[in-house]
Design a protein around this motif. Structure first.
Motif, PDB file in Angstrom:
ATOM      1  N   GLY A   1       0.811  -1.216   0.000  1.00 54.35           N
ATOM      2  CA  GLY A   1       0.000   0.000   0.000  1.00 54.35           C
ATOM      3  C   GLY A   1       0.841   1.260   0.000  1.00 54.35           C
ATOM      4  N   THR A   2       1.919   1.252   0.777  1.00 48.37           N
ATOM      5  CA  THR A   2       2.802   2.423   0.829  1.00 48.37           C
ATOM      6  C   THR A   2       3.449   2.684  -0.519  1.00 48.37           C
ATOM      7  OG1 THR A   2       3.288   2.033   3.173  1.00 48.37           O
ATOM      8  CG2 THR A   2       4.844   3.388   1.946  1.00 48.37           C
ATOM      9  N   ILE A   3       3.971   1.640  -1.146  1.00 50.60           N
ATOM     10  CA  ILE A   3       4.668   1.805  -2.424  1.00 50.60           C
ATOM     11  C   ILE A   3       3.707   2.258  -3.517  1.00 50.60           C
ATOM     12  CG2 ILE A   3       5.981   0.612  -4.208  1.00 50.60           C
ATOM     13  CD1 ILE A   3       7.448   1.205  -1.550  1.00 50.60           C
ATOM     14  N   VAL A   4       2.513   1.677  -3.544  1.00 48.47           N
ATOM     15  CA  VAL A   4       1.528   2.091  -4.542  1.00 48.47           C
ATOM     16  C   VAL A   4       1.165   3.561  -4.342  1.00 48.47           C
ATOM     17  CG1 VAL A   4      -0.843   1.773  -5.335  1.00 48.47           C
ATOM     18  CG2 VAL A   4       0.588  -0.218  -4.904  1.00 48.47           C
ATOM     19  N   GLY A   5       0.996   3.964  -3.086  1.00 47.93           N
ATOM     20  CA  GLY A   5       0.687   5.359  -2.803  1.00 47.93           C
ATOM     21  C   GLY A   5       1.804   6.299  -3.233  1.00 47.93           C
ATOM     22  N   GLU A   6       3.052   5.921  -2.949  1.00 42.72           N
ATOM     23  CA  GLU A   6       4.193   6.743  -3.348  1.00 42.72           C
ATOM     24  C   GLU A   6       4.351   6.768  -4.866  1.00 42.72           C
ATOM     25  OE1 GLU A   6       7.025   5.976   0.602  1.00 42.72           O
ATOM     26  OE2 GLU A   6       7.427   4.930  -1.283  1.00 42.72           O
ATOM     27  N   TYR A   7       4.058   5.655  -5.484  1.00 46.87           N
ATOM     28  CA  TYR A   7       4.224   5.541  -6.939  1.00 46.87           C
ATOM     29  C   TYR A   7       3.248   6.450  -7.678  1.00 46.87           C
ATOM     30  CZ  TYR A   7       4.710   3.314 -11.539  1.00 46.87           C
ATOM     31  OH  TYR A   7       4.917   3.069 -12.866  1.00 46.87           O
ATOM     32  N   LEU A   8       2.003   6.485  -7.197  1.00 49.77           N
ATOM     33  CA  LEU A   8       0.959   7.209  -7.920  1.00 49.77           C
ATOM     34  C   LEU A   8       0.756   8.638  -7.421  1.00 49.77           C
ATOM     35  CD1 LEU A   8      -1.724   4.391  -8.264  1.00 49.77           C
ATOM     36  CD2 LEU A   8      -0.090   5.172  -9.972  1.00 49.77           C
ATOM     37  N   GLY A   9       1.188   8.928  -6.210  1.00 47.28           N
ATOM     38  CA  GLY A   9       0.925  10.266  -5.692  1.00 47.28           C
ATOM     39  C   GLY A   9       1.903  10.695  -4.628  1.00 47.28           C
ATOM     40  N   GLY A  10       3.196  10.545  -4.882  1.00 46.59           N
ATOM     41  CA  GLY A  10       4.185  10.906  -3.878  1.00 46.59           C
ATOM     42  C   GLY A  10       5.338  11.697  -4.459  1.00 46.59           C
ATOM     43  N   ASN A  11       6.044  12.380  -3.589  1.00 45.51           N
ATOM     44  CA  ASN A  11       7.246  13.103  -4.006  1.00 45.51           C
ATOM     45  C   ASN A  11       8.448  12.718  -3.158  1.00 45.51           C
ATOM     46  OD1 ASN A  11       6.508  14.304  -1.607  1.00 45.51           O
ATOM     47  ND2 ASN A  11       5.986  16.290  -2.517  1.00 45.51           N
TER      48      ASN A  11
END
Length: 264
Positions: A196-206
């Motif tokens: 979940g963390t990686i998907v979140g960073e991948y799609l909407g993180g800096n």
């Protein structure tokens, strides 16, 4: 008869051999097909890039962000999962009432929620923590619920016959029956949390390792992309092993732990 000593040492022999075979096959495939480093870099190239990344302070900063988001989300999922699972396991009518809502919430594609989380909570850590908690919650909750229900009425009757207090019944019966299920949920939950963390960073993180994947992909830097994926795999394996070690230290009396140690 199988030699117990040999059985215990076998994983330390077979696992490196399997890994070596995989890396050799990878290297030969890339060389025989004359593949570009932009398509499939050689293992040694990835290793050299990984070494460079490991010496870069920015890499450790991004790894720290990912680890913090994962563990925070996992902790939230653990607290809410244990609480919810206990309530649903002890009060069947609440479980029947909430079951459709819980199932519906789990079949929603979580990727579709990330843009909403970014709008609501921004590009910071909060949206990634929520995503990690959402993915880790269900396996923990479900296993706790199964653990609570694993206590049979006859076992409670035996404790009453022994004049056990409510606290003694909880510590010696209910807690010991539920702990193995809790740790099973934790082992699955920590894996889902990092996903979940990686998907979140991948799609909407800096920031974070998921963001590094996007950056190396945009740069068409395949060796760095493979190196970051290796870092992520190492982080996930480390967190899983920590949970597994905690399980072995907390419930050494459980059948799954005892039989494993006895057979090895």
């Amino acid at each position: 008869m199988t030699n117990p000593r040999l059985t215990k040492l076998l994983p330390w022999i077979t696992t490196p051999l399997i890994l070596l075979t995989f890396l050799t096959t990878w290297d030969l495939f890339a060389r025989i097909n004359n593949l570009s480093e932009l398509v499939l870099p050689r293992p040694l190239t990835v290793l050299a890039t990984l070494t460079n990344l490991a010496t870069d302070p920015q890499t450790w900063y991004h790894a720290h962000i990912t680890t913090t988001e994962t563990l925070t989300g996992f902790t939230i999922a653990l607290a809410t999962g244990i609480t919810t699972g206990t309530i649903l396991g002890k009060i069947p009518w609440i479980e029947r009432s909430l079951r459709p809502i819980i199932i519906a919430s789990q079949v929603i594609p979580k990727i579709a929620l990330i843009p909403l989380f970014v709008i609501w909570f921004g590009f910071g850590m909060t949206s990634k923590i929520i995503m990690a908690a959402m993915l880790a919650f269900f396996p923990i909750m479900l296993n706790v619920q199964l653990g609570v229900r694993s206590v049979q009425p006859g076992q409670h009757d035996v404790m009453k016959t022994l004049n056990a207090t409510r606290w003694q019944t909880f510590t010696h019966l209910e807690l010991k029956s539920t702990l193995p299920h809790i740790f099973t949920g934790m082992e699955v939950g920590i894996v889902f949390a990092i996903i979940g963390t990686i998907v979140g960073e991948y799609l909407g993180g800096n920031e974070g390792l998921g963001y590094l994947i996007v950056r190396t992909l945009n740069e068409l830097n395949a060796p760095a992309l493979f190196a970051v994926i290796t870092l992520l795999s190492t982080l996930g394996l480390t967190l899983y092993l920590l949970i597994n070690t905690l399980k072995r230290l907390t419930i050494p009396w459980h059948e799954s732990i005892y039989q494993h140690d006895h057979n090895t």
